[in-house]
Design an enzyme around this catalytic site. Structure first.
Site, PDB file in Angstrom:
ATOM      1  N   CYS A 136       0.820  -1.211   0.000  1.00 48.04           N
ATOM      2  CA  CYS A 136       0.000   0.000   0.000  1.00 48.04           C
ATOM      3  C   CYS A 136       0.856   1.264   0.000  1.00 48.04           C
ATOM      4  O   CYS A 136       0.451   2.288  -0.545  1.00 48.04           O
ATOM      5  CB  CYS A 136      -0.909   0.022   1.229  1.00 48.04           C
ATOM      6  SG  CYS A 136      -2.168  -1.269   1.245  1.00 48.04           S
ATOM      7  N   THR A 183       6.048  -4.192  11.785  1.00 49.58           N
ATOM      8  CA  THR A 183       6.615  -5.484  11.392  1.00 49.58           C
ATOM      9  C   THR A 183       6.007  -6.053  10.115  1.00 49.58           C
ATOM     10  O   THR A 183       6.575  -6.976   9.528  1.00 49.58           O
ATOM     11  CB  THR A 183       6.422  -6.507  12.524  1.00 49.58           C
ATOM     12  OG1 THR A 183       5.015  -6.639  12.810  1.00 49.58           O
ATOM     13  CG2 THR A 183       7.151  -6.066  13.787  1.00 49.58           C
ATOM     14  N   GLN A 242       5.969  -8.744   4.171  1.00 50.06           N
ATOM     15  CA  GLN A 242       5.702  -8.408   2.770  1.00 50.06           C
ATOM     16  C   GLN A 242       6.966  -8.533   1.925  1.00 50.06           C
ATOM     17  O   GLN A 242       6.915  -8.993   0.778  1.00 50.06           O
ATOM     18  CB  GLN A 242       5.136  -6.987   2.690  1.00 50.06           C
ATOM     19  CG  GLN A 242       3.749  -6.858   3.301  1.00 50.06           C
ATOM     20  CD  GLN A 242       3.310  -5.419   3.476  1.00 50.06           C
ATOM     21  OE1 GLN A 242       4.135  -4.526   3.693  1.00 50.06           O
ATOM     22  NE2 GLN A 242       2.016  -5.174   3.393  1.00 50.06           N
ATOM     23  N   GLY A 256      -8.453  -9.757   4.608  1.00 51.43           N
ATOM     24  CA  GLY A 256      -7.015 -10.000   4.659  1.00 51.43           C
ATOM     25  C   GLY A 256      -6.407  -9.584   5.978  1.00 51.43           C
ATOM     26  O   GLY A 256      -7.109  -9.254   6.947  1.00 51.43           O
ATOM     27  N   SER A 291       9.065   2.974   7.079  1.00 52.68           N
ATOM     28  CA  SER A 291       7.617   2.771   7.039  1.00 52.68           C
ATOM     29  C   SER A 291       6.865   3.995   7.536  1.00 52.68           C
ATOM     30  O   SER A 291       7.389   4.797   8.313  1.00 52.68           O
ATOM     31  CB  SER A 291       7.224   1.564   7.902  1.00 52.68           C
ATOM     32  OG  SER A 291       7.790   0.375   7.400  1.00 52.68           O
TER      33      SER A 291
END
EC number: 1.2.1.70
Length: 434
Positions: A53, A121, A126, A197, A115
């Site tokens: 994302c 985490t 990913q 998800g 991030s």
């Protein structure tokens, strides 16, 4: 071998651009094949694609492209063409990181330092998925395999030796905080989750802690939605699972909508929300769109009674807790600096491997030729001692021919460099093999 990391993320590009260059999971393997062919004209280039994302990144290792602008331009053109986005529009938002900068970036990404949620985490998982996909596509080789294995080790070290994840405000927690600013109490609201998800599960867990009036899960696969709904019902909550195609008839029932699917197109349009708001008699509705590409049409934000938030909007809430972890960031950066140096040393040693192999090959060819000549001498009855003398003399002359020729025919600074280097190359060591 040239390493290159190129991409965009939440700090360089808005979600409106990030969603246009995102890679659906099922497209990554064929995309890797196309990328490697584009960069080198053959499948000699190593590559991996990380698409989340908050970022789309390409990691490459190739000995075909020259360092610097050429690698950047080649990769930029491919990314722009693949997603049908003008290169001129994409370029200002891209970062291109060569060699040690690419290594440092990979280490920082996996450690959660790059991030939106500092220290989170999820990105590590990913990245591991991206590496696994690249491996299955046959796109990894010695260099990227080593890079990513060290990347995972560094991430583990950073998380184990610092408090980078302490005081972290997750995207899920940020969504709850925003809801608490809009509604007097989340416990009196009906909440709809679209998707089932990992991100939706995290959000559902955080909202469930506020004991909302009802939680409904809408998903393409109703069985998966039912599984999540059942888990939440075990906490004493009123829950239900519905089919995604029933969303239009039910949207007006919900005060809070959180969506995060893998759809490449919006699943909630302006018209559907307008009808829902009308049926709600203009009571406010909060919508949190965590998907990239977005699940909710951006035009929905113009409606007076709708509070629409994207992943970028949640970033401001997330950053409120980042200042508390600056000491941990400094510790993490120090660890990463050290490990980058270690990796670059390994990379430099790899560059001499072809030279060493060539030297060994040439030396072996000389040895075999002289041994064969010595055997012929012995076969015709020559004195063994004389044969040994001839063998050793020939080996010495041929092994020293290259350095001697270079010393005799090199001039200037190159000659001075050789004069300093050669004695060390042939200095006897007590630890040499016998």
């Amino acid at each position: 071998m040239q390493l290159l990391a190129i991409g965009i993320n939440h700090t360089t590009a808005p979600v409106s651009l990030r969603e246009r260059v995102a890679f659906p999971l099922e497209q990554i393997k064929p995309a890797l094949g196309a990328l490697r062919t584009h960069l080198s004209g053959r499948n000699g280039t190593e590559a991996a694609i990380l698409s989340t994302c908050n970022r789309t990144e390409i990691y490459c290792a190739t000995d075909v492209l020259k360092p610097g602008e050429e690698g950047f331009e080649h990769t930029l053109r491919w990314l722009a063409q693949h997603h049908n986005v003008p290169a001129s529009e994409l370029a200002p938002h891209l970062y291109a990181l060569p060699q040690s900068e690419a290594v440092r970036h990979a280490f920082r990404v996996a450690s959660g330092l790059d991030s939106m949620v500092l220290g989170e985490t999820q990105i590590l998982g990913q990245l591991k998925d991206a590496v696994r996909t690249a491996g299955e596509a046959g796109a990894l080789g010695t260099y990227l395999n080593q890079l990513f294995q060290r990347t995972f080790a560094v991430a583990k070290e950073v998380r184990g030796q610092t408090e980078i994840g302490a005081h972290s405000v997750s995207m899920a927690a940020a969504a709850v905080r925003l809801a608490q600013r809009i509604f007097e109490s989340v416990s009196t609201q009906r909440v709809l989750f679209i998707g089932a998800g990992e991100m939706i599960e995290l959000c559902a867990t955080h909202f469930a802690a506020q004991t909302p009036r009802q939680i409904v899960v809408a998903n393409r696969t109703v069985e998966r939605g039912e599984k999540l709904a059942e888990q939440l019902s075990e906490q004493g909550l009123t829950t239900q699972a519905i089919r995604l195609q029933d969303l239009g008839d039910r949207l007006h029932e919900f005060d809070i909508v959180v969506s995060c699917t893998a759809s490449s197109l919006p699943i909630i349009g302006l018209g559907a929300v307008e009808r829902a708001v009308k049926r709600r008699k203009h009571r406010p509705i909060m919508m949190v769109d965590l998907a990239v590409p977005r699940d909710v049409e951006p035009e929905v934000a113009r409606l007076d009674d709708v509070f629409l938030y994207t992943v970028d909007d949640l970033g401001a809430v997330v950053r409120e807790g980042n200042a508390l972890r600056q000491a941990a960031v400094a510790q993490a950066e120090a660890i990463i600096d050290s490990r980058v140096l270690n990796f670059m040393h390994w990379l430099e040693t790899r560059s001499v491997v072809p030279v060493i192999r060539e030297l060994q090959s040439q030396g072996e060819a000389i040895r075999q030729a002289e041994v064969e000549r010595a055997r012929r001498m012995l076969a015709r009855g020559d004195d063994p001692a004389a044969v040994l003398e001839a063998l050793s003399g020939a080996l010495t002359r041929k092994f020293l021919h290259g350095p001697t020729h270079a010393l005799n025919h090199t001039q200037g600074e190159d000659r001075e460099a050789l004069l300093r280097l050669v004695p060390g190359l042939f200095r006897h060591s007590s630890h040499s093999e016998r």
